[in-house]
Design a protein around this motif. Structure first.
Motif, PDB file in Angstrom:
ATOM      1  N   ASP A  52     -30.372 -18.216 -30.560  1.00  0.00           N
ATOM      2  CA  ASP A  52     -29.866 -17.106 -29.748  1.00  0.00           C
ATOM      3  C   ASP A  52     -28.423 -17.363 -29.326  1.00  0.00           C
ATOM      4  O   ASP A  52     -27.585 -16.468 -29.345  1.00  0.00           O
ATOM      5  CB  ASP A  52     -30.732 -16.916 -28.493  1.00  0.00           C
ATOM      6  N   GLU A  53     -28.148 -18.600 -28.952  1.00  0.00           N
ATOM      7  CA  GLU A  53     -26.812 -18.928 -28.433  1.00  0.00           C
ATOM      8  C   GLU A  53     -25.751 -19.012 -29.527  1.00  0.00           C
ATOM      9  O   GLU A  53     -24.559 -19.066 -29.241  1.00  0.00           O
ATOM     10  CB  GLU A  53     -26.862 -20.246 -27.649  1.00  0.00           C
ATOM     11  N   ALA A  54     -26.182 -19.067 -30.774  1.00  0.00           N
ATOM     12  CA  ALA A  54     -25.213 -19.195 -31.873  1.00  0.00           C
ATOM     13  C   ALA A  54     -24.560 -17.853 -32.201  1.00  0.00           C
ATOM     14  O   ALA A  54     -23.566 -17.812 -32.924  1.00  0.00           O
ATOM     15  CB  ALA A  54     -25.893 -19.754 -33.116  1.00  0.00           C
ATOM     16  N   ASP A  55     -25.159 -16.777 -31.682  1.00  0.00           N
ATOM     17  CA  ASP A  55     -24.521 -15.461 -31.771  1.00  0.00           C
ATOM     18  C   ASP A  55     -24.256 -15.037 -33.225  1.00  0.00           C
ATOM     19  O   ASP A  55     -23.163 -14.553 -33.553  1.00  0.00           O
ATOM     20  CB  ASP A  55     -23.188 -15.543 -31.000  1.00  0.00           C
ATOM     21  N   GLY A  56     -25.244 -15.268 -34.084  1.00  0.00           N
ATOM     22  CA  GLY A  56     -25.123 -14.831 -35.475  1.00  0.00           C
ATOM     23  C   GLY A  56     -24.416 -15.805 -36.401  1.00  0.00           C
ATOM     24  O   GLY A  56     -24.407 -15.629 -37.618  1.00  0.00           O
ATOM     25  N   LYS A  57     -23.813 -16.850 -35.836  1.00  0.00           N
ATOM     26  CA  LYS A  57     -23.141 -17.863 -36.650  1.00  0.00           C
ATOM     27  C   LYS A  57     -24.179 -18.597 -37.512  1.00  0.00           C
ATOM     28  O   LYS A  57     -25.338 -18.696 -37.121  1.00  0.00           O
ATOM     29  CB  LYS A  57     -22.477 -18.872 -35.699  1.00  0.00           C
ATOM     30  N   ASP A  58     -23.790 -19.132 -38.661  1.00  0.00           N
ATOM     31  CA  ASP A  58     -24.722 -19.908 -39.478  1.00  0.00           C
ATOM     32  C   ASP A  58     -25.201 -21.148 -38.721  1.00  0.00           C
ATOM     33  O   ASP A  58     -24.424 -21.801 -38.025  1.00  0.00           O
ATOM     34  CB  ASP A  58     -24.040 -20.349 -40.790  1.00  0.00           C
ATOM     35  N   ILE A  59     -26.495 -21.440 -38.894  1.00  0.00           N
ATOM     36  CA  ILE A  59     -27.097 -22.612 -38.245  1.00  0.00           C
ATOM     37  C   ILE A  59     -27.809 -23.438 -39.306  1.00  0.00           C
ATOM     38  O   ILE A  59     -28.621 -22.918 -40.072  1.00  0.00           O
ATOM     39  CB  ILE A  59     -28.151 -22.191 -37.185  1.00  0.00           C
ATOM     40  N   LEU A  60     -27.492 -24.717 -39.339  1.00  0.00           N
ATOM     41  CA  LEU A  60     -28.170 -25.630 -40.254  1.00  0.00           C
ATOM     42  C   LEU A  60     -29.017 -26.578 -39.417  1.00  0.00           C
ATOM     43  O   LEU A  60     -28.498 -27.279 -38.545  1.00  0.00           O
ATOM     44  CB  LEU A  60     -27.132 -26.407 -41.072  1.00  0.00           C
ATOM     45  N   ILE A  61     -30.345 -26.568 -39.678  1.00  0.00           N
ATOM     46  CA  ILE A  61     -31.230 -27.477 -38.938  1.00  0.00           C
ATOM     47  C   ILE A  61     -31.589 -28.643 -39.851  1.00  0.00           C
ATOM     48  O   ILE A  61     -32.082 -28.451 -40.964  1.00  0.00           O
ATOM     49  CB  ILE A  61     -32.502 -26.762 -38.433  1.00  0.00           C
ATOM     50  N   LEU A  62     -31.296 -29.847 -39.368  1.00  0.00           N
ATOM     51  CA  LEU A  62     -31.507 -31.071 -40.147  1.00  0.00           C
ATOM     52  C   LEU A  62     -32.761 -31.748 -39.629  1.00  0.00           C
ATOM     53  O   LEU A  62     -32.767 -32.274 -38.503  1.00  0.00           O
ATOM     54  CB  LEU A  62     -30.290 -31.980 -39.994  1.00  0.00           C
ATOM     55  N   CYS A  63     -33.832 -31.732 -40.426  1.00  0.00           N
ATOM     56  CA  CYS A  63     -35.122 -32.236 -39.948  1.00  0.00           C
ATOM     57  C   CYS A  63     -35.436 -33.606 -40.528  1.00  0.00           C
ATOM     58  O   CYS A  63     -34.914 -34.011 -41.561  1.00  0.00           O
ATOM     59  CB  CYS A  63     -36.230 -31.264 -40.322  1.00  0.00           C
TER      60      CYS A  63
END
Lengths: 130, 130
Positions: A52-63
């Motif tokens: 939500d806080e990224a405001d549409g920016k790309d997010i990469l989750i490293l698991c």
């Protein structure tokens, strides 16, 4: 791009500490740990808040590992949010390279780069005399 | 077999915490962190102490990254001690598998197993609808 390291226990915190020792303080990078006392719902809320806080920016989750709770939660959220991409099996060489690319790349570019260059970053030291 | 996780900063401690959260307390497994204030000599002494205390038993050192100090120190010591084997680029899927094999395997067996099965433990979640 925003990056989130997500793991069981303290791996996420520990690997981010090692990264910052080697290449310095990171911007727009966070870690989330799924601890024994946490519920899946609480962990989902934490990752959703980052999205939500990224405001549409790309997010990469490293698991940490495929099939574990941090990965499962992230994968489900990536199906609901088109700007979220999920990588599993993170190690330090991958994290260092991704950190250096993340500010100038989209998720699609990082995915191509990782698939082409960073899936073989483990191996054995070979003693030429053995 | 004795196993030592060796890293810059807190990765070693963090990944061992995550491992033990998933598969329980480990015997004959240790971690050593190379911190900013440490000298190469001090870190070498710590790893050498583990080797001395293993009493000839096989030792597998799991390092964070090829070319970093923990790896370089371990590789040099493995050239002087034939019972020492060094793996770099450790991640959680590899560590879990190695932990389950370590009590019944030699270094040679672990090396073959890892090379055959555990060098491709990272990748992306693929959303079938994207």
């Amino acid at each position: 791009m925003k990056t989130i390291i997500a793991s069981h226990g303290d791996l996420a915190k520990g690997i981010m500490n090692s990264l910052e020792m080697i290449i310095g303080k990171q911007k727009d990078m966070y870690f989330e740990s799924f601890q024994t006392q946490d519920s899946i719902e609480t962990f989902t809320e934490k990752i959703q808040k980052h999205i939500d806080e990224a405001d549409g920016k790309d997010i990469l989750i490293l698991c940490d590992i495929m099939g574990g709770t941090p990965y499962n939660v992230s994968a489900l959220l990536s199906m609901k949010n088109k700007n979220v991409c999920v990588l599993y099996g993170i190690n330090l060489p991958m994290l260092i390279e991704i950190s250096m690319q993340k500010d100038t790349c989209t998720n699609a570019q990082i995915k191509e780069y990782v698939n082409s260059n960073l899936l073989n970053t483990a191996g054995f030291f070979e003693d030429p005399n053995k």
